[in-house]
Design an enzyme around this catalytic site. Structure first.
Site, short mmCIF file in Angstrom:
data_model
loop_
_atom_site.label_atom_id
_atom_site.label_comp_id
_atom_site.label_asym_id
_atom_site.label_seq_id
_atom_site.Cartn_x
_atom_site.Cartn_y
_atom_site.Cartn_z
CB SER A 13 -0.92 -0.01 1.21
OG SER A 13 -0.13 -0.01 2.39
N GLY A 18 -4.24 6.57 -5.31
CA GLY A 18 -5.20 7.68 -5.35
C GLY A 18 -4.72 8.79 -6.26
CB THR A 192 6.04 -5.41 -11.13
OG1 THR A 192 6.36 -4.24 -10.36
CG2 THR A 192 5.09 -5.02 -12.24
CG ASP A 241 10.11 7.80 -5.51
OD1 ASP A 241 9.10 7.16 -5.82
OD2 ASP A 241 10.99 7.35 -4.77
CB VAL A 242 7.33 13.75 -8.06
CG1 VAL A 242 7.39 13.28 -9.48
CG2 VAL A 242 6.03 13.29 -7.40
N GLY A 356 -11.75 19.08 15.38
CA GLY A 356 -11.37 18.01 16.29
C GLY A 356 -12.56 17.57 17.13
CB CYS A 383 -15.03 22.73 12.74
SG CYS A 383 -16.59 21.88 13.02
CG MET A 386 -16.34 29.60 15.41
SD MET A 386 -17.95 29.53 14.59
CE MET A 386 -18.99 29.03 15.95
CG HIS A 509 -14.59 21.19 8.34
ND1 HIS A 509 -13.45 20.94 9.06
CD2 HIS A 509 -15.63 20.76 9.10
CE1 HIS A 509 -13.77 20.36 10.20
NE2 HIS A 509 -15.09 20.23 10.26
CD GLU A 511 -11.01 21.76 6.54
OE1 GLU A 511 -11.48 22.92 6.65
OE2 GLU A 511 -11.15 20.89 7.43
N1 GLN Z 1 -16.31 18.38 18.14
C1 GLN Z 1 -16.99 19.52 17.64
C2 GLN Z 1 -18.44 19.23 17.31
O1 GLN Z 1 -18.84 18.12 17.20
C3 GLN Z 1 -16.27 20.09 16.44
C4 GLN Z 1 -16.22 19.14 15.28
C5 GLN Z 1 -15.20 19.51 14.25
O2 GLN Z 1 -14.27 20.27 14.51
N2 GLN Z 1 -15.31 18.97 13.07
O3 GLN Z 1 -19.23 20.13 17.15
#
Ligand code: GLN
Length: 535
Positions: A13, A18, A192, A241-242, A356, A383, A386, A509, A511
């Site tokens: 792997s 991807g 291979t 490889d790059v 998180g 998220c 904030m 999010h 990103e």
């Molecule tokens: N843990 C927080 C929530 O559930 C924030 C989630 C996140 O950062 N994606 O609201």
């Protein structure tokens, strides 16, 4: 009817399957074809939403609210198309849907078997991706390595798929490793060869073999792989490889991979348009200096847990010809008594607290946020980032010392971040967060409005907790600006601070919508402010 490319992997792997799949898709799009992508993951989880980042890295969220494999992030960044619920299929999803149909009585007395019921369900998911996307070419990547017990039924479904659709409508790409042995100083083709044999034992003859190697293969090695693999030598595509993964599509392009595919599909071979991509490579290769951003999280030893954030920062850097260097900071280290916050952040030009879950490392993130606010270092909160900013502000500016989130403290007296009513009755953890696109109305005259330069935006969510509106007035009086609101639900989506050069955080999010060729407005302005702060 669409055409189908299947990308499998052998030997081990982590070979960049991807990226291979994404590169092929990008190149076919460059030939003017409408492409769509899909990833098959052979595990039994219905989706990766409930998995730890240690197991799985980042969970990528699609616009329609699916929690998916991080490879889908690569796909979207490469092909700049929004993927959907048909784009990430797991064994868990397949089996649970077949069992649900069985319970409903859909199979009318039949014995339910892996072949044909599970294999049919898998094939249906490929057809579904084609019909719902209306694509000319669907590219499906199969996770894991050929020969795994887990993926065997998926491989069986692909064998049947080729039988149904024929060679002019299906094409198999197999990615393998060609290791270099030091000492004897040579490339070895046996892994291979064996991997192709393993694939053939499953009834699949690859049409193209992509070889990952540290150096160029040379003609003799290529011919050997071609001979033993029964593949035309020009269909052996080298993936040397790059330094930068964005170079890979152009490397494949030089080896005419699109033409090999289009020829087999009996499709018209047009001139390639890869201008944006070529410009991107030029930018990446000509960056002038760097800007350093601190990323404060709890899985920082594992950069894949923040893959899209990392890519979004880099993309924003490209806008200003800067390399964004990330200082990975473990939030738990900030909590230690002996931690010298000033020393830890010395020299950084911006602080980012990403998403998180759970209470570990929270106080460290609050300290990082407080430092950014007080020292006027540009801050971007995403998220959880904030929610942290709200807690920090409530505690240290508004004097609510015990302000917290219901997530970290269920009996908290001042839950400035709380569960919404409709989340309170939820018992199942999987797929029940607020997920995917929601609209957000931006308030004129704010930093957010300036960044997006439009009133209504759509951004992707993945969270259970929300800003508690009971505290809105109080926080506003102390200088917090609520610059983005979900209009119908009256939910806070973006906050900012007065009297700070750049302090902004979003409940969504951003990103996930960033592209290497199109920096996201919130990342763009954050990196721009970091560059100004550096001066
Ligand atoms: N843990 C927080 C929530 O559930 C924030 C989630 C996140 O950062 N994606 O609201």
């Amino acid at each position: 009817m669409a055409k189908f490319v299947f990308v499998t992997g052998g030997v081990c792997s982590g070979l960049g399957k991807g990226i291979t799949a994404s590169s092929i898709a990008l190149l076919l799009k460059g030939k003017g074809y409408k492409v769509f992508m899909q990833k098959f993951d052979p595990y039994m989880n219905v989706d990766p939403g409930t998995m730890s980042p240690i197991q799985h890295g980042e969970v990528f969220v699609t616009a329609d609210g699916c929690e998916t494999d991080l490879d889908l992030g690569h796909y979207e960044r490469f092909i700049d198309e929004e993927l959907n619920y048909t784009s990430n299929i797991t064994n868990g999803k397949i089996y649970s849907s077949v069992i649900e149909k069985e319970r409903r009585g859909d199979f009318l007395g039949a014995t339910i078997q892996i072949v044909p019921h599970i294999s049919n369900e898998i094939k249906n998911k490929i057809y579904e991706a084609a019909t719902t996307s209306n694509a000319d070419i669907v590219i499906t990547e199969i996770g894991g390595t050929v020969g795994d017990i887990e993926s065997s039924v998926m491989m069986e479904a692909l064998r049947q798929f080729r039988l149904e659709q024929g060679k002019e409508n299906t094409l198999f790409v197999h990615t393998t490793l060609v290791p270099y042995l030091f000492g004897s100083n040579e490339l070895k083709t046996k892994p291979t060869q064996n991997s192709i044999i393993e694939l053939r034992r499953l009834g699949i003859q690859p049409d193209i073999v992509v070889t990952r190697a540290p150096v160029e293969l040379g003609d003799a090695v290529k011919k050997k792989i071609a001979l033993f693999g029964s593949i035309p030598v020009e269909n052996i595509i080298e993936a040397k490889d790059v330094n930068n993964i964005y170079e890979i599509p152009l490397n494949f392009h030089r080896q005419n991979i699109e033409e090999i595919i289009l020829k087999q599909f009996e499709l018209k071979i047009t001139k390639s348009n890869l201008k944006d991509w070529e410009e991107l490579i030029y930018t990446v290769e000509n960056l002038q200096g760097e800007v350093e951003i601190a990323l404060v999280g709890k899985y920082v030893e594992l950069e894949d847990a923040y893959l899209s954030v990392k890519e979004a920062l880099k993309a924003a850097g490209y806008r200003y010809q800067k390399n964004v260097k990330i200082r990975w900071i473990d939030s738990e280290l900030l909590e230690r008594k002996e931690a010298n916050i000033k020393e830890i952040f010395k020299g950084v030009n911006g602080i980012l607290v990403p998403g998180g879950f759970g209470s570990r490392g929270i106080e460290g993130k609050i300290l990082a946020c407080q430092y950014a606010r007080e020292q006027k270092v540009p801050y971007l909160g995403i998220c959880l980032g904030m929610q942290i900013a709200v807690i920090e502000f409530a505690r240290h500016v508004c004097g609510i010392e015990d302000a917290s989130s219901r997530e970290f403290n269920e009996v908290c007296k001042n839950p400035v971040i709380d569960l919404m009513v409709d989340q309170k009755s939820i018992v199942n953890k999987g797929g029940t967060l607020r997920l995917g696109n929601y609209e957000c109305l931006l308030q004129k005259g704010t930093l957010a409005y300036k960044n997006y330069n439009q009133e209504m935006i759509y951004e992707r969510h993945r969270h259970r907790y929300e800003f508690n509106n009971q505290y809105r007035e109080l926080l506003e009086q102390h200088g917090m600006i609520f610059s983005g609101i979900h209009p119908a639900l009256n939910l806070v989506e973006i906050i900012e601070l007065e009297n700070h050069p750049h302090f902004i955080a979003s409940q969504f999010h951003p990103e996930f919508k960033s592209r290497p060729t199109k920096a996201h407005p919130l990342f763009d302005s954050f990196v721009k402010s970091a560059i100004e702060y550096q001066k």
